[in-house]
Design a protein around this motif. Structure first.
Motif, PDB file in Angstrom:
ATOM      1  N   ILE A 198      30.990  54.415   7.635  1.00  0.00           N
ATOM      2  CA  ILE A 198      30.837  53.191   8.417  1.00  0.00           C
ATOM      3  C   ILE A 198      31.967  52.211   8.121  1.00  0.00           C
ATOM      4  O   ILE A 198      32.192  51.823   6.967  1.00  0.00           O
ATOM      5  CB  ILE A 198      29.469  52.536   8.156  1.00  0.00           C
ATOM      6  CG1 ILE A 198      28.368  53.490   8.633  1.00  0.00           C
ATOM      7  CG2 ILE A 198      29.364  51.200   8.879  1.00  0.00           C
ATOM      8  CD1 ILE A 198      26.971  52.971   8.428  1.00  0.00           C
ATOM      9  N   PRO A 220      26.512  54.172  13.947  1.00  0.00           N
ATOM     10  CA  PRO A 220      25.761  53.138  13.241  1.00  0.00           C
ATOM     11  C   PRO A 220      25.279  52.026  14.179  1.00  0.00           C
ATOM     12  O   PRO A 220      25.936  51.676  15.158  1.00  0.00           O
ATOM     13  CB  PRO A 220      26.763  52.589  12.230  1.00  0.00           C
ATOM     14  CG  PRO A 220      28.100  52.858  12.850  1.00  0.00           C
ATOM     15  CD  PRO A 220      27.938  54.169  13.565  1.00  0.00           C
ATOM     16  N   ALA A 273      21.885  54.821  10.907  1.00  0.00           N
ATOM     17  CA  ALA A 273      22.926  55.696  11.438  1.00  0.00           C
ATOM     18  C   ALA A 273      22.434  57.140  11.487  1.00  0.00           C
ATOM     19  O   ALA A 273      21.477  57.523  10.797  1.00  0.00           O
ATOM     20  CB  ALA A 273      24.190  55.607  10.583  1.00  0.00           C
TER      21      ALA A 273
END
Length: 593
Positions: A83, A117, A132
């Motif tokens: 992420i 995400p 996610a």
């Protein structure tokens, strides 16, 4: 400076809500045999909760910036499927924290990779939840088939109170026991049920068709049993929502035909109907195949909404579309967006406050995030084009192509005609240095009246032909559609760096100033900043010892790329002008009192 991912705050933080739990259990993914109690809905469809005192969430007029959570790239390494955070002050020009060199949050659970995400702010405003897809295509060797037939039944979850410090990742099984994947989970607070509705796409072994499922939670730790939320005769994935007034607008990908469609309803659990006026660039959305991963958000303080679609069909990342009426859904392409040369993949945009923006940038800086100090210097070169190419400042004579002509200038006097094969070259040579030689920051400015696609300014280390994905130049390109790109390319067969974008009106005199600093490029149009983008490109390295400057031509192909414009008052300052100086220069050149 690069700061390595999440500042862990330890065990998951205590929840604000107390759940009524039933005897049913849902296995906790990753810890076989350890049960987790599941939330249950009351007869009225609500989860029984007791609210604790909590601060009030920021109001919409307190939002000053945006956070984009996403993954990047094309599964070429494990780090890309983690992420990343990007921030923006205007919702169109994005900077990736840590310069995209390191993710902000990583998963070390489940498949040890995450995609798609989604982030949400709690109704009280004191907590953020991020979820996610538990999946790494890289780690499973690119096996897309296996990701759908033998994938995770869990999602990965983090929580935070400040967007900077995040809990350890945790897995929670939310899909059915016969689900073969759990893709693109998102959440939205359901005011009718006073709980978060979590939804995602799963296939099952009965017919291998993707459906959208949902469950409910109040703490992202325990969840109700999954139920079918959306289904069709074709697979559906990548659903997202935005609420405006009392209406929910829903965007979903038709997996069979690879387009994203739009619906609306007054209730998350009500009947949704198609938005019949929904179009992309005036065409039916069905003409736009090869798109997925929609995310939609409203621009702060404006009646304008942006729909981002991941153009996975061309491996091009997100393409932006905007509308000034979400109820009609008539979206058009937006040319002023840039993603800082990073290929954003399926994620979510969330408005944030100025304090939240400042905290993120302080924790995870990006190039150009430090305040820029004022610079001083002088005008080192100027061409007035009074039917000659003798500089009024500087010593290096300019050279015009054969047949060069002049026309009426912007404020009396003359201007050079940059048309067809006619251009002006300012070429450094031994004993006659280029005015750009050795500069690490500078400002190029001029006035132009442009009738169509034109390379107005171009500079490179030499006259060699430019090659796509190995470019090495700076320049301002005016496109035929009225858009501008101040390019600064030092490519190495990877993504092009971002260009500072703007717009112009054809056949009107316009003043341009391009301010180059070591870490940024700023484009001003008629004295107003159009866009600033950050750049790691070293200017003196790019331009070499004797930079070539061309007005009205770029070194693309045997014929170059010529122009259709008039140019007046070309100037080079050997420092980065400040905004007030650019405004004063614009007024002086254009004859504005």
């Amino acid at each position: 400076m690069v700061k390595k991912l999440n500042k862990i705050v330890g065990a998951a933080m205590g929840t604000l809500l107390t759940l009524s739990l039933c005897a049913n259990t849902v296995p906790k993914a990753g810890t076989a045999g350890t049960p987790v109690s599941a939330s249950t809905l009351n007869a009225d469809g609500r989860i029984s909760v007791k609210e604790a005192e909590a601060p009030t969430a920021p109001k919409s007029d307190e939002m000053a910036a945006y956070l984009f959570v996403h993954f990047i790239g094309g599964e070429s390494n494990a780090k890309e499927e983690q992420i990343y955070f990007s921030v923006s002050k205007n919702g169109t020009s994005w900077n990736t924290l840590n310069d995209g060199e390191e993710p902000i949050v990583e998963s070390n659970v489940g498949e040890k990779g995450v995609r798609d995400p989604h982030i949400i702010r709690s109704p009280q405003g004191d907590k953020f939840y991020m979820i996610a897809t538990d999946l790494s295509i890289y780690n499973i060797g690119g096996d897309w088939g296996g990701s759908q037939t033998n994938g995770s039944q869990s999602i990965v979850i983090w929580e935070s109170t400040d967007l900077v410090n995040w809990s350890e990742p945790r897995l929670r099984k939310i899909a059915r026991d016969n689900a073969t994947c759990t893709w693109a989970p998102e959440s939205i607070y359901d005011e009718e049920r006073e709980a978060y509705m979590v939804f995602w796409a799963s296939k099952t072994k009965e017919d291998w068709t993707h459906r959208i499922y949902r469950c409910y939670t109040t703490d992202f730790d325990t969840f109700t049993e999954p139920e079918v939320y959306m289904e069709s005769d074709v697979s559906l994935i990548d659903t997202t929502f935005i609420k405006e007034g009392d209406t929910y607008y829903r965007f979903t990908k038709n997996e069979a035909r690879t387009f994203v469609y739009m619906e609306k309803s007054k209730s998350l659990s009500g009947d949704f109907e198609a938005v019949r006026t929904y179009t992309l660039n005036g065409e039916s959305h069905t003409n736009y195949g090869g798109y997925e991963g929609p995310t939609v958000y409203k621009l702060n303080g404006e009646n304008k909404w942006c729909l981002l679609l991941d153009n996975y069909g061309k491996s091009a990342g997100y393409k932006p579309f905007v509308t000034d009426d979400i109820s009609k859904g008539r979206f058009t392409s937006a040319s002023a967006f840039n993603f800082g040369g990073v290929r954003f993949r399926h994620g979510t945009v969330m408005p944030i406050t100025q304090a939240e923006y400042d905290a993120l940038v302080a924790a995870y800086p990006f190039t150009g995030s430090e305040p820029e100090e004022p610079e001083t210097g002088e005008l080192v070169y100027a061409l007035d084009f009074e039917e000659n190419l003798t500089p009024s400042t500087g010593t290096l004579a300019a050279v015009g192509s054969e047949g060069l002509e002049y026309g009426d200038g912007v404020n009396g006097g003359k201007a050079v005609k940059l048309t067809d094969n006619h251009f002006v070259s300012v070429t450094g040579a031994e004993g006659a240095d280029s005015p750009l030689k050795g500069l690490t920051s500078f400002t190029v400015s001029f006035a132009a009246k442009t009738s169509g696609q034109s390379w107005l300014f171009f500079a490179a280390a030499n006259n060699n032909e430019q090659k796509w994905q190995s470019e090495k130049y700076i320049g301002l390109l005016a496109k035929d559609n009225g858009s501008l790109e101040a390019e600064r390319y030092l490519s190495d067969n990877s993504a092009r760096p971002a260009a500072a974008a703007g717009s112009y009106t054809k056949d009107e005199w316009t003043h341009y100033a391009i301010v180059y600093r070591s870490g940024s490029t700023s484009l001003y149009v008629n004295g107003v900043l159009a866009q600033k983008v950050n750049s790691k490109v070293n200017l003196s390295e790019m331009l070499g010892a004797t930079p070539v400057i061309q007005l009205g031509r770029a070194n693309w192909g045997a014929n170059g790329e010529y122009s259709n414009a008039l140019m007046d008052s070309f100037k080079i300052h050997n420092y980065a002008l400040g905004e007030e100086e650019v405004t004063a220069l614009h007024k002086s050149v254009m004859g504005i009192a």
